[in-house]
Design a protein around this motif. Structure first.
Motif, PDB file in Angstrom:
ATOM      1  N   GLU A  90     -35.491 -79.449 -21.246  1.00 58.67           N
ATOM      2  CA  GLU A  90     -35.381 -78.395 -20.313  1.00 58.67           C
ATOM      3  C   GLU A  90     -36.941 -78.216 -19.780  1.00 58.67           C
ATOM      4  O   GLU A  90     -37.273 -78.258 -18.534  1.00 58.67           O
ATOM      5  N   GLN A  91     -37.997 -78.418 -20.516  1.00 57.88           N
ATOM      6  CA  GLN A  91     -39.195 -78.406 -20.126  1.00 57.88           C
ATOM      7  C   GLN A  91     -39.615 -79.617 -19.439  1.00 57.88           C
ATOM      8  O   GLN A  91     -40.572 -79.659 -18.490  1.00 57.88           O
ATOM      9  N   THR A  92     -39.185 -80.836 -20.097  1.00 59.00           N
ATOM     10  CA  THR A  92     -39.437 -82.072 -19.416  1.00 59.00           C
ATOM     11  C   THR A  92     -38.919 -82.077 -17.933  1.00 59.00           C
ATOM     12  O   THR A  92     -39.402 -82.638 -16.962  1.00 59.00           O
ATOM     13  N   LEU A  93     -37.859 -81.704 -17.748  1.00 62.80           N
ATOM     14  CA  LEU A  93     -37.224 -81.634 -16.493  1.00 62.80           C
ATOM     15  C   LEU A  93     -37.742 -80.801 -15.460  1.00 62.80           C
ATOM     16  O   LEU A  93     -37.843 -81.099 -14.250  1.00 62.80           O
ATOM     17  N   ARG A  94     -38.560 -79.589 -15.902  1.00 63.26           N
ATOM     18  CA  ARG A  94     -39.222 -78.918 -15.097  1.00 63.26           C
ATOM     19  C   ARG A  94     -40.469 -79.001 -14.634  1.00 63.26           C
ATOM     20  O   ARG A  94     -40.879 -78.799 -13.670  1.00 63.26           O
ATOM     21  N   HIS A  95     -40.852 -80.214 -15.442  1.00 66.16           N
ATOM     22  CA  HIS A  95     -42.466 -80.523 -15.232  1.00 66.16           C
ATOM     23  C   HIS A  95     -42.708 -81.784 -14.819  1.00 66.16           C
ATOM     24  O   HIS A  95     -41.590 -82.673 -15.053  1.00 66.16           O
ATOM     25  N   THR A  96     -43.941 -82.347 -14.324  1.00 62.83           N
ATOM     26  CA  THR A  96     -43.895 -83.801 -14.023  1.00 62.83           C
ATOM     27  C   THR A  96     -44.017 -84.549 -15.184  1.00 62.83           C
ATOM     28  O   THR A  96     -44.045 -84.033 -16.326  1.00 62.83           O
ATOM     29  N   ARG A  97     -43.963 -85.846 -15.026  1.00 64.49           N
ATOM     30  CA  ARG A  97     -43.804 -86.673 -16.389  1.00 64.49           C
ATOM     31  C   ARG A  97     -45.187 -87.137 -16.894  1.00 64.49           C
ATOM     32  O   ARG A  97     -46.110 -87.337 -16.135  1.00 64.49           O
ATOM     33  N   PRO A  98     -45.646 -86.663 -18.024  1.00 65.03           N
ATOM     34  CA  PRO A  98     -46.782 -86.791 -18.563  1.00 65.03           C
ATOM     35  C   PRO A  98     -47.031 -88.323 -18.866  1.00 65.03           C
ATOM     36  O   PRO A  98     -46.125 -89.179 -19.083  1.00 65.03           O
ATOM     37  N   THR A  99     -48.452 -88.625 -18.818  1.00 62.98           N
ATOM     38  CA  THR A  99     -48.760 -90.091 -19.212  1.00 62.98           C
ATOM     39  C   THR A  99     -49.433 -90.367 -20.513  1.00 62.98           C
ATOM     40  O   THR A  99     -49.493 -91.222 -20.784  1.00 62.98           O
ATOM     41  N   THR A 100     -49.845 -89.165 -21.117  1.00 63.74           N
ATOM     42  CA  THR A 100     -50.665 -89.613 -22.317  1.00 63.74           C
ATOM     43  C   THR A 100     -50.302 -88.306 -23.396  1.00 63.74           C
ATOM     44  O   THR A 100     -49.803 -87.169 -22.810  1.00 63.74           O
ATOM     45  N   TRP A 142     -48.835 -86.603 -26.961  1.00 66.74           N
ATOM     46  CA  TRP A 142     -47.454 -86.216 -27.523  1.00 66.74           C
ATOM     47  C   TRP A 142     -46.276 -85.991 -26.576  1.00 66.74           C
ATOM     48  O   TRP A 142     -45.178 -86.480 -26.675  1.00 66.74           O
ATOM     49  N   ARG A 143     -46.559 -85.404 -25.496  1.00 70.41           N
ATOM     50  CA  ARG A 143     -45.708 -85.253 -24.566  1.00 70.41           C
ATOM     51  C   ARG A 143     -45.251 -86.580 -23.768  1.00 70.41           C
ATOM     52  O   ARG A 143     -43.838 -86.564 -23.503  1.00 70.41           O
ATOM     53  N   ALA A 144     -46.179 -87.686 -23.700  1.00 74.06           N
ATOM     54  CA  ALA A 144     -45.707 -88.738 -23.140  1.00 74.06           C
ATOM     55  C   ALA A 144     -44.753 -89.561 -24.257  1.00 74.06           C
ATOM     56  O   ALA A 144     -43.819 -89.903 -23.821  1.00 74.06           O
ATOM     57  N   THR A 145     -45.024 -89.259 -25.428  1.00 74.91           N
ATOM     58  CA  THR A 145     -44.073 -89.978 -26.579  1.00 74.91           C
ATOM     59  C   THR A 145     -42.857 -89.297 -26.461  1.00 74.91           C
ATOM     60  O   THR A 145     -41.796 -89.959 -26.454  1.00 74.91           O
ATOM     61  N   VAL A 146     -42.671 -88.066 -26.365  1.00 76.56           N
ATOM     62  CA  VAL A 146     -41.288 -87.458 -26.358  1.00 76.56           C
ATOM     63  C   VAL A 146     -40.771 -87.647 -25.168  1.00 76.56           C
ATOM     64  O   VAL A 146     -39.666 -87.989 -25.085  1.00 76.56           O
ATOM     65  N   HIS A 147     -41.450 -87.768 -24.194  1.00 72.87           N
ATOM     66  CA  HIS A 147     -40.578 -88.195 -22.660  1.00 72.87           C
ATOM     67  C   HIS A 147     -40.050 -89.837 -22.807  1.00 72.87           C
ATOM     68  O   HIS A 147     -39.182 -90.039 -22.487  1.00 72.87           O
ATOM     69  N   GLN A 148     -40.940 -90.472 -23.400  1.00 73.53           N
ATOM     70  CA  GLN A 148     -40.398 -91.791 -23.767  1.00 73.53           C
ATOM     71  C   GLN A 148     -39.265 -91.983 -24.456  1.00 73.53           C
ATOM     72  O   GLN A 148     -38.239 -92.866 -24.371  1.00 73.53           O
ATOM     73  N   TRP A 149     -39.292 -91.214 -25.440  1.00 72.88           N
ATOM     74  CA  TRP A 149     -37.973 -91.019 -26.594  1.00 72.88           C
ATOM     75  C   TRP A 149     -36.989 -90.522 -25.858  1.00 72.88           C
ATOM     76  O   TRP A 149     -35.645 -90.957 -25.848  1.00 72.88           O
ATOM     77  N   LEU A 150     -37.057 -89.536 -24.842  1.00 73.61           N
ATOM     78  CA  LEU A 150     -36.020 -88.941 -24.162  1.00 73.61           C
ATOM     79  C   LEU A 150     -35.302 -90.105 -23.236  1.00 73.61           C
ATOM     80  O   LEU A 150     -34.173 -89.839 -22.831  1.00 73.61           O
ATOM     81  N   SER A 151     -36.052 -91.004 -22.621  1.00 77.23           N
ATOM     82  CA  SER A 151     -35.600 -91.997 -22.114  1.00 77.23           C
ATOM     83  C   SER A 151     -35.429 -93.321 -22.720  1.00 77.23           C
ATOM     84  O   SER A 151     -35.079 -94.241 -22.216  1.00 77.23           O
ATOM     85  N   SER A 152     -35.486 -93.385 -23.866  1.00 79.13           N
ATOM     86  CA  SER A 152     -34.962 -94.544 -24.883  1.00 79.13           C
ATOM     87  C   SER A 152     -33.752 -94.928 -24.801  1.00 79.13           C
ATOM     88  O   SER A 152     -32.936 -94.045 -24.684  1.00 79.13           O
ATOM     89  N   ASP A 153     -33.590 -96.187 -25.184  1.00 81.50           N
ATOM     90  CA  ASP A 153     -32.237 -96.782 -25.378  1.00 81.50           C
ATOM     91  C   ASP A 153     -31.705 -96.208 -26.517  1.00 81.50           C
ATOM     92  O   ASP A 153     -30.222 -95.970 -26.482  1.00 81.50           O
ATOM     93  N   ALA A 154     -32.165 -96.038 -27.536  1.00 89.86           N
ATOM     94  CA  ALA A 154     -31.504 -95.163 -28.642  1.00 89.86           C
ATOM     95  C   ALA A 154     -30.789 -94.049 -28.198  1.00 89.86           C
ATOM     96  O   ALA A 154     -29.880 -93.436 -28.650  1.00 89.86           O
TER      97      ALA A 154
END
Length: 184
Positions: A36-46, A48-60
């Motif tokens: 919900e927080q990721t969808l509300r805000h812009t995509r971070p680039t650096t 732990w937030r970027a790591t979580v965003h990458q996980w949310l868009s991962s193949d797994a």
């Protein structure tokens, strides 16, 4: 291991069920909140937030989401019978923002099955496997580690090649390869 076997079965079931419920709820709520927080805000680039965003868009996570979409709510209790897919399915339920009460009802069934397995034979099987590896000596442990690494590497390579070839092969459709009943 001996201390665990001295627990009464009922107490072990309740304890393990609570552990499974707690783990599942934490996974669900972290995934749901972060989504919900990721969808509300812009995509971070650096960071732990970027790591979580990458996980949310991962193949797994996509595989876990696919299991939830294919099996519906039944994927939640079934994931407790798997190794390696459980966290992805539980997190996918949070990412998909499955209704909490439906998730909790489904999770309680899976957590009970998981608790029953581990309270009876689960830990004993893991202990036997671990003892067998140790009894075989360090060479057996090293051989198993190499074999496991090889299986994972080959599986990853197969998946990557299939994924690269899959969409391209499906997009190529000529008039000769198209079935007669297909629209033109």
């Amino acid at each position: 291991m001996d201390a665990w076997q001295s627990f009464p079965l009922g107490l072990a079931l309740v304890f393990l069920w609570c552990v499974a419920m707690l783990r599942g709820q934490v996974t669900y709520w972290v995934a749901r909140s972060v989504t919900e927080q990721t969808l509300r805000h812009t995509r971070p680039t650096t960071g732990w937030r970027a790591t979580v965003h990458q996980w949310l868009s991962s193949d797994a996570l996509d595989r876990g989401r696919g299991a939830v979409e294919r099996c519906g709510i039944g994927a939640v209790p079934l994931c407790y019978l798997t190794v390696g897919l459980q966290t992805m399915v539980l997190a996918s339920a949070g990412v998909l923002r499955m209704r909490w009460w439906r998730f909790t009802l489904a999770q309680s069934v899976g957590a009970l099955a998981w608790a029953a397995i581990y309270a009876t034979v689960g830990f004993a099987i893991w202990a036997l496997a671990f003892e067998a590896v140790l009894a075989g000596g360090p060479w057996l442990a090293a051989a198993l580690a190499v074999a496991l690494t090889l299986v994972v590497a080959l599986g990853h390579r197969w998946y990557a090649v299939r994924r690269r070839r899959g969409p391209a092969a499906e997009e190529v459709t000529t008039a000769r390869s198209r079935p007669a009943s297909a629209p033109r």
